[in-house]
Design a protein around this motif. Structure first.
Motif, PDB file in Angstrom:
ATOM      1  N   CYS A 219       0.918  -1.125  -0.069  1.00  0.00           N
ATOM      2  CA  CYS A 219      -0.001   0.068  -0.034  1.00  0.00           C
ATOM      3  C   CYS A 219       0.645   1.107   0.135  1.00  0.00           C
ATOM      4  N   SER A 220       1.964   1.171   0.802  1.00  0.00           N
ATOM      5  CA  SER A 220       3.018   2.493   0.571  1.00  0.00           C
ATOM      6  C   SER A 220       3.273   2.654  -0.869  1.00  0.00           C
ATOM      7  N   ALA A 221       3.738   1.574  -1.122  1.00  0.00           N
ATOM      8  CA  ALA A 221       4.414   1.852  -2.772  1.00  0.00           C
ATOM      9  C   ALA A 221       3.269   2.225  -4.000  1.00  0.00           C
ATOM     10  N   GLU A 248       2.273   1.649   7.224  1.00  0.00           N
ATOM     11  CA  GLU A 248       2.289   2.278   6.052  1.00  0.00           C
ATOM     12  C   GLU A 248       2.890   3.603   6.239  1.00  0.00           C
ATOM     13  N   ILE A 249       2.711   4.582   7.197  1.00  0.00           N
ATOM     14  CA  ILE A 249       3.152   5.828   7.697  1.00  0.00           C
ATOM     15  C   ILE A 249       4.734   5.573   7.780  1.00  0.00           C
ATOM     16  N   GLY A 254       9.633   6.819   6.414  1.00  0.00           N
ATOM     17  CA  GLY A 254      10.925   6.052   6.662  1.00  0.00           C
ATOM     18  C   GLY A 254      11.872   6.346   5.303  1.00  0.00           C
ATOM     19  N   ALA A 255      10.956   6.240   4.327  1.00  0.00           N
ATOM     20  CA  ALA A 255      12.118   6.162   2.980  1.00  0.00           C
ATOM     21  C   ALA A 255      12.325   7.737   2.736  1.00  0.00           C
ATOM     22  N   PRO A 263       3.779  15.747   5.876  1.00  0.00           N
ATOM     23  CA  PRO A 263       3.435  14.177   6.423  1.00  0.00           C
ATOM     24  C   PRO A 263       3.344  13.228   5.111  1.00  0.00           C
ATOM     25  N   PHE A 264       3.184  12.058   4.998  1.00  0.00           N
ATOM     26  CA  PHE A 264       2.856  10.893   4.334  1.00  0.00           C
ATOM     27  C   PHE A 264       1.302  11.060   3.760  1.00  0.00           C
ATOM     28  N   VAL A 265       0.528  11.262   4.814  1.00  0.00           N
ATOM     29  CA  VAL A 265      -0.854  11.434   4.790  1.00  0.00           C
ATOM     30  C   VAL A 265      -1.453  12.503   5.778  1.00  0.00           C
ATOM     31  N   LYS A 266      -2.167  13.411   5.110  1.00  0.00           N
ATOM     32  CA  LYS A 266      -2.663  14.428   6.225  1.00  0.00           C
ATOM     33  C   LYS A 266      -3.707  14.211   7.041  1.00  0.00           C
TER      34      LYS A 266
END
Ligand code: AMP
Ligand code: ZN
Length: 471
Positions: A219-221, A248-249, A254-255, A263-266
């Motif tokens: 899901c992250s990818a 996922e966060i 981390g990448a 953020p990755f997701v708000k």
């Protein structure tokens, strides 16, 4: 009023302000189905809610990019494939197709992107590579690659953003390779699982040897591939908060692909679970329903959708067959009222009833308060019925009601299957034709039928009344 809803990340109801601020663009990712079997109506509660969120953002003028993945490689699937003679794709394609049939039957708009995990292996490998480069992932002796929570935290990054974790109980060095490990475990989790004999033909080459991705990294990818390293809204059922979304966060942040401070997701938006007849769905309890089970019992996708949308997303909802019968009655009242409006409007047009739309907006903007929205809609139905009964429903007023309804029906996704998309004036012609038949004016009824035909629509007489169907 601006749209507000509960953000799991802040644990509070917050105003929705997308990352792009004024641009009125919103990126939305919802974790999609694991295609190991037919999806059940609990799964669809989550997908129907995501569809409502998308439709509501669109109603409010946002241009939404909606992504929903298809998880087509994980433990359960591999286990099932091993029991067949076919390939992974042979197995999953049947359930994937069935999923989209059910999804459509429930009036869900097809997401703009529906990536399969197995089509994104290159992106998954690249993401794992970045985590290894940053020292946050490591290769274990068996060739599997794990995410190190300790190393992640040592970089000053936070694990436990979506829920408070008790790190006292954390046992560093422990790891889990199962996709479905116990929720309480705070342990290093597998990003890449080295090939084992039980995997059969399900494996891909990678810099760390043959194997397959873990569920969380998929899901992250996929989300970052299609929506960028930072996006607005991530959804799923509440069971995914931990560990799936927390992981996922961790993988995505981390990448280190996000711009500083982003953020990755708000916003994280989670839907509560569906219970059936008061219990968790299970095949042994006989309360396990798929959409196709319910369609086979004569219910419609529209009735199921309506029922799923009567409960607030943060409350667990008890699904019953009686509830579904009540949904049928409620929709019948609504459709009957719309029939009266079409008859009274008699082809007149008017701008939408602003009051009606305002009430809907106030309700849904308020943390998707569907109860208030339905309350307003049925109050409106009662008023119209009263006016119609006393012969006081004016054509302009009826037309304004119909125009408002056209917007509401789009926001809620309750278009009547066959009639969906038929223009308002043609629905009015259909009503006139029905009235003509009732009055035994068959010649006039035929003329109206021909008029519809030349506009590209056929009349279909069903036990529930006449409908329009595209020719
Ligand atoms: P899965 O196919 O198991 O990966 O699940 C697909 C989606 O359905 C996920 O977002 C789950 O959180 C959600 N889900 C699973 N069971 C239920 C339930 N009983 N009620 C609501 N959502 C559910
Ligand atoms: Zn996911």
């Amino acid at each position: 009023m601006a749209l507000r809803f509960f953000n799991t990340l802040s644990r509070s109801v917050q105003e929705f302000v997308p990352l792009e601020g004024d641009a009125k663009r919103a990126g939305l990712y919802c974790c999609g189905p694991t295609v190991h079997d037919f999806a059940h109506i609990g799964n669809f509660r989550t997908f129907v809610f995501a569809d409502l969120v998308r439709r509501w953002l669109e109603f409010k003028g946002y241009s939404v990019r909606h992504v929903m993945n298809i998880t087509d490689v994980e433990d359960k699937i591999i286990h099932r494939v091993a029991q067949t003679n076919g390939s992974l794709r042979d197995y999953t394609s049947k359930y994937e197709a069935a999923f989209f049939e059910d999804f459509q039957a429930l009036g869900c708009l097809r997401p703009h992107e529906t990536p399969r995990a197995t089509d994104c292996i290159a992106e998954i490998i690249s993401l794992i590579g970045k985590l290894i480069e940053r020292g946050t992932a490591y290769r274990a002796a068996d060739g599997s690659v794990y995410f190190s929570i300790e190393k992640y935290q040592a970089r000053g990054l936070r694990y436990g953003q979506l829920l408070k974790l008790n790190f006292e109980e954390m046992r560093p060095g422990q790891r889990v390779s199962s996709d479905e490990y116990a929720k309480e475990a705070v342990a290093d989790f597998a990003l890449w699982k080295a090939r084992v004999p039980a995997d059969g033909g399900v494996f891909w080459p990678s810099p760390w040897g043959e194997g397959r991705p873990g569920w969380h990294i998929e899901c992250s990818a996929m989300s970052m591939k299609l929506l960028g390293p930072s996006f607005d809204l991530h959804m799923g059922g509440e069971d995914l908060i931990f560990p799936h979304h927390e992981d996922e966060i961790a993988q995505s942040e981390g990448a280190g692909l996000q711009a500083p401070g982003r953020p990755f997701v708000k916003y994280w938006l989670h839907g509560a679970h569906l219970l059936v007849e008061g219990k968790k769905m299970s095949k042994s309890l006989g309360n396990y329903f798929t959409v196709r089970d319910l369609l086979a019992q004569g219910f419609t996708g529209r009735e199921i959708r309506y029922l799923l949308l009567t409960a607030h997303y943060r409350e667990s909802f008890n699904f019953t067959l009686d509830g579904l019968r009540a949904a049928r009655t409620a929709l019948g009242r609504l459709d009957e009222c719309l029939g009266k409006l079409r008859e009274a409007a008699a082809g007149a047009t008017a701008p939408p009833d602003g009051n009606m739309l305002q009430q809907l907006t106030d309700s849904l903007d308020d943390d998707f308060n569907v109860s208030a929205a339905w309350g307003a809609i049925f109050e409106w139905v009662r008023n119209i019925n009263r006016l119609a009964a006393s012969g006081k429903l004016l054509p302009g007023q009826a037309a304004a009601g119909l125009a408002a309804w056209q917007k509401i029906v789009l926001a809620m996704g309750l278009e009547t299957g066959e009639t969906a998309g038929a223009p308002q004036e043609l629905l009015a012609v259909l009503e006139q034709r029905n009235a003509a038949r009732k009055a035994k004016e068959f010649k006039r009824a035929d003329v109206l039928r021909d008029q519809l035909k030349s506009a590209g629509w056929a009349i279909e007489d069903t036990p529930k009344g006449a409908r329009l169907k595209r020719l």
